[in-house]
Design an enzyme around this catalytic site. Structure first.
Site, PDB file in Angstrom:
ATOM      1  N   ASP A  79     -64.052 -31.518  39.393  1.00 56.57           N
ATOM      2  CA  ASP A  79     -63.257 -32.693  39.022  1.00 56.57           C
ATOM      3  C   ASP A  79     -62.603 -32.516  37.659  1.00 56.57           C
ATOM      4  O   ASP A  79     -61.547 -33.064  37.401  1.00 56.57           O
ATOM      5  CB  ASP A  79     -64.150 -33.943  39.011  1.00 56.57           C
ATOM      6  CG  ASP A  79     -64.520 -34.353  40.434  1.00 56.57           C
ATOM      7  OD1 ASP A  79     -63.647 -34.209  41.320  1.00 56.57           O
ATOM      8  OD2 ASP A  79     -65.667 -34.789  40.660  1.00 56.57           O
ATOM      9  N   ASN A 124     -69.961 -25.164  40.457  1.00 60.13           N
ATOM     10  CA  ASN A 124     -70.905 -25.961  41.256  1.00 60.13           C
ATOM     11  C   ASN A 124     -71.524 -25.067  42.325  1.00 60.13           C
ATOM     12  O   ASN A 124     -71.191 -23.894  42.424  1.00 60.13           O
ATOM     13  CB  ASN A 124     -70.202 -27.182  41.863  1.00 60.13           C
ATOM     14  CG  ASN A 124     -69.076 -26.771  42.794  1.00 60.13           C
ATOM     15  OD1 ASN A 124     -69.309 -26.133  43.808  1.00 60.13           O
ATOM     16  ND2 ASN A 124     -67.842 -27.101  42.426  1.00 60.13           N
ATOM     17  N   LYS A 143     -57.196 -41.267  49.119  1.00 64.62           N
ATOM     18  CA  LYS A 143     -56.521 -39.969  48.998  1.00 64.62           C
ATOM     19  C   LYS A 143     -55.309 -39.868  49.924  1.00 64.62           C
ATOM     20  O   LYS A 143     -54.438 -39.036  49.719  1.00 64.62           O
ATOM     21  CB  LYS A 143     -57.497 -38.841  49.302  1.00 64.62           C
ATOM     22  CG  LYS A 143     -58.715 -38.877  48.380  1.00 64.62           C
ATOM     23  CD  LYS A 143     -59.117 -37.518  47.922  1.00 64.62           C
ATOM     24  CE  LYS A 143     -60.374 -37.587  47.084  1.00 64.62           C
ATOM     25  NZ  LYS A 143     -60.628 -36.362  46.351  1.00 64.62           N
ATOM     26  N   LYS A 167     -62.613 -43.222  50.602  1.00 58.04           N
ATOM     27  CA  LYS A 167     -61.983 -41.977  50.131  1.00 58.04           C
ATOM     28  C   LYS A 167     -60.761 -41.622  50.984  1.00 58.04           C
ATOM     29  O   LYS A 167     -59.737 -41.210  50.484  1.00 58.04           O
ATOM     30  CB  LYS A 167     -63.011 -40.844  50.174  1.00 58.04           C
ATOM     31  CG  LYS A 167     -62.565 -39.588  49.490  1.00 58.04           C
ATOM     32  CD  LYS A 167     -63.715 -38.649  49.206  1.00 58.04           C
ATOM     33  CE  LYS A 167     -64.669 -39.196  48.155  1.00 58.04           C
ATOM     34  NZ  LYS A 167     -65.831 -38.366  47.923  1.00 58.04           N
ATOM     35  N   LYS A 171     -64.581 -15.554  22.911  1.00 56.67           N
ATOM     36  CA  LYS A 171     -65.922 -16.075  23.181  1.00 56.67           C
ATOM     37  C   LYS A 171     -66.351 -16.997  22.042  1.00 56.67           C
ATOM     38  O   LYS A 171     -66.253 -16.621  20.858  1.00 56.67           O
ATOM     39  CB  LYS A 171     -66.902 -14.914  23.316  1.00 56.67           C
ATOM     40  CG  LYS A 171     -68.279 -15.376  23.715  1.00 56.67           C
ATOM     41  CD  LYS A 171     -69.251 -14.229  23.838  1.00 56.67           C
ATOM     42  CE  LYS A 171     -70.656 -14.784  24.038  1.00 56.67           C
ATOM     43  NZ  LYS A 171     -71.679 -13.804  23.794  1.00 56.67           N
ATOM     44  N   ASP A 197     -55.946 -33.282  42.031  1.00 57.75           N
ATOM     45  CA  ASP A 197     -56.648 -33.489  43.295  1.00 57.75           C
ATOM     46  C   ASP A 197     -55.799 -32.845  44.401  1.00 57.75           C
ATOM     47  O   ASP A 197     -54.711 -33.336  44.729  1.00 57.75           O
ATOM     48  CB  ASP A 197     -56.868 -34.978  43.555  1.00 57.75           C
ATOM     49  CG  ASP A 197     -57.810 -35.195  44.725  1.00 57.75           C
ATOM     50  OD1 ASP A 197     -57.597 -34.566  45.787  1.00 57.75           O
ATOM     51  OD2 ASP A 197     -58.776 -35.961  44.583  1.00 57.75           O
TER      52      ASP A 197
END
Ligand code: C5P
Length: 415
Positions: A288, A220, A357, A353, A298, A317
């Site tokens: 995630d 990301n 959590k 959240k 490959k 997490d």
């Protein structure tokens, strides 16, 4: 546009500003203005190098005080000895802090007025380093900077960006308002509570890379700027910090132990290995999902025109895992802080959240595409604690980091 200054932290406080040699010295003129408009008294020491970049006349005109330059000047010594100069201030600020002056300070040298005042002081000292990237990244500078942090000095910056020497990288002096925020931070909290000395912190930062095969991965756009700045700010308050960092292009922050990892599983293992800790700040953008059954070789097109199906499985997490450790036997960090990057209903989503959590605080921010938070230098955050939401103004990420570190220190000071 006239700026509204609501914070009165600096009114009546005395700052001794030491301007050493560097092109960033021009920003120190603006820093003087910003401090004066907040009601602070500013006295300046200009080194011989500093005087090559800004004139004593401009410094004197802006500070409305005599400028001190010479250790052996009879006139200066008769009016204001170097001991008095350093002791009458509430805080010494070195901006720009050149590699040379930091080297002298780390070695305890006192061969000019600036270094003598810095050696003679019993007041907190804030450094705003500024130099060329190669100089900043040189092992000698890193060693000197770490020594100064270990000695209890504070620091703000340097930031990344275009440098006056034409190069791009770390070494840019923090902007005057960032330095003002760091000064307010130090003077706004009694020193004995704004400390994390003796506390251990784990900070996660950056993205994770989840391998598809030996050459491809899922990732990301997290830059790691906010997490790295938090690690540096906690270390700046004296905490012993382990930074668990995903792949990033940032220099390792000074005074911090860095564990470089790639995947979420490695990040969790590195965090668990760093326990026990008093503080955990999970600022990483952990993927995630990871790919089930990473290919050993490959992957190749098979000629059928059909792309391979990637099966994803959920990653551990890390924030929830650390939050749910057993408090009674000391396994759980006393304060666990998570981040919530949201694109809508920021506070609602962040509050749920926090509950889901099991962490203590959530730093929530709006990362909708037009906000420029991802990879940018500024952040607008809300600090969500049990039963309270604080809306913080938009600030550079390292100022957010200093403010968060101070809140963490206050938490331990109060508790
Ligand atoms: O669930 P979400 O990814 O929005 O939560 C964000 C918070 O959770 C951040 O503090 C992030 O560092 C943490 N997190 C984590 N491990 C994951 C996913 C998120 O620590 N696998």
């Amino acid at each position: 546009m006239a700026e509204q200054i609501a914070d009165e932290t600096l009114a009546g406080r005395n700052i001794l500003l030491i301007i050493s040699g560097g092109i960033a010295a021009y920003k120190s003129l603006d820093l003087i203005r910003r401090l004066k408009e907040r009601g602070a008294g500013v006295r300046c020491v200009l080194t011989a190098g500093g005087a090559q970049f800004v004139t004593p006349l401009s410094v004197a005109a802006l500070s409305e005080e005599a400028v001190f330059q010479d250790l052996f000047s009879l006139k200066d010594e008769s009016e204001m000895g170097h001991i008095r100069l350093s002791r009458e201030a509430d805080l010494l600020v070195v901006a720009p802090a050149s590699a040379d002056l930091m080297a002298k300070m780390a070695a305890g040298l006192a061969d000019d007025l600036a270094s003598t005042v810095l050696l003679a002081t019993d007041k907190p000292v804030l450094l705003a380093p500024a130099m060329n990237t190669q100089m900043w990244e040189h092992p000698a500078t890193k060693r000197n900077f770490c020594t100064l942090l270990d000695d209890g000095l504070r620091a703000v910056g340097p930031g990344q960006g275009d440098l006056a020497c034409g190069e791009v990288g770390a070494g840019r002096m923090s902007e005057p308002l960032e330095i003002v925020a760091a000064i307010e931070n130090i003077l706004g909290t009694p020193l004995e509570t704004a400390t994390l000395k003796g506390r251990r912190a784990i900070v996660t930062s950056g993205p994770t890379y989840e391998a598809i095969d030996p050459v491809r991965y899922l990732a990301n756009r997290s830059s790691g700027k906010q997490g790295h700045a938090i690690a540096a700010a906690l270390a700046g308050l004296g905490a012993e910090v382990v930074l668990v960092a995903g792949p990033n292009n940032l220099p390792d922050p000074g005074g911090v132990s860095v564990r470089h990892i790639e995947s979420a599983a490695q990040m969790l293992a590195a965090c668990e290995a760093a326990l026990p800790a008093d503080i955990a700040v999970c600022a990483a953008a952990v993927a995630d999902w990871r790919v089930a059954g990473e290919a050993g070789q490959k992957m190749k097109k098979d000629g059928s025109g059909q792309p391979p199906a990637l099966k994803l499985v959920e990653n551990p997490d890390i924030l929830a895992t650390l939050s749910q450790l057993d408090q009674s036997n000391g396994s759980r960090p006393n304060l666990v802080v998570g981040f919530a990057a949201e694109t809508e209903m920021v506070i609602d989503h962040a509050q749920s959240k926090r509950a889901r959590k099991g962490c203590d605080w959530i730093v929530a921010n709006d990362v909708s595409a037009d906000g420029g938070v991802m990879g940018g230098d500024e952040n607008t955050v809300h600090l969500i604690t049990e039963g309270d939401v604080e809306n913080w103004p938009t600030m550079p990420k390292d100022v957010v980091a200093v403010a968060l570190a101070k809140r963490i220190a206050d938490h331990f000071g109060a508790g």
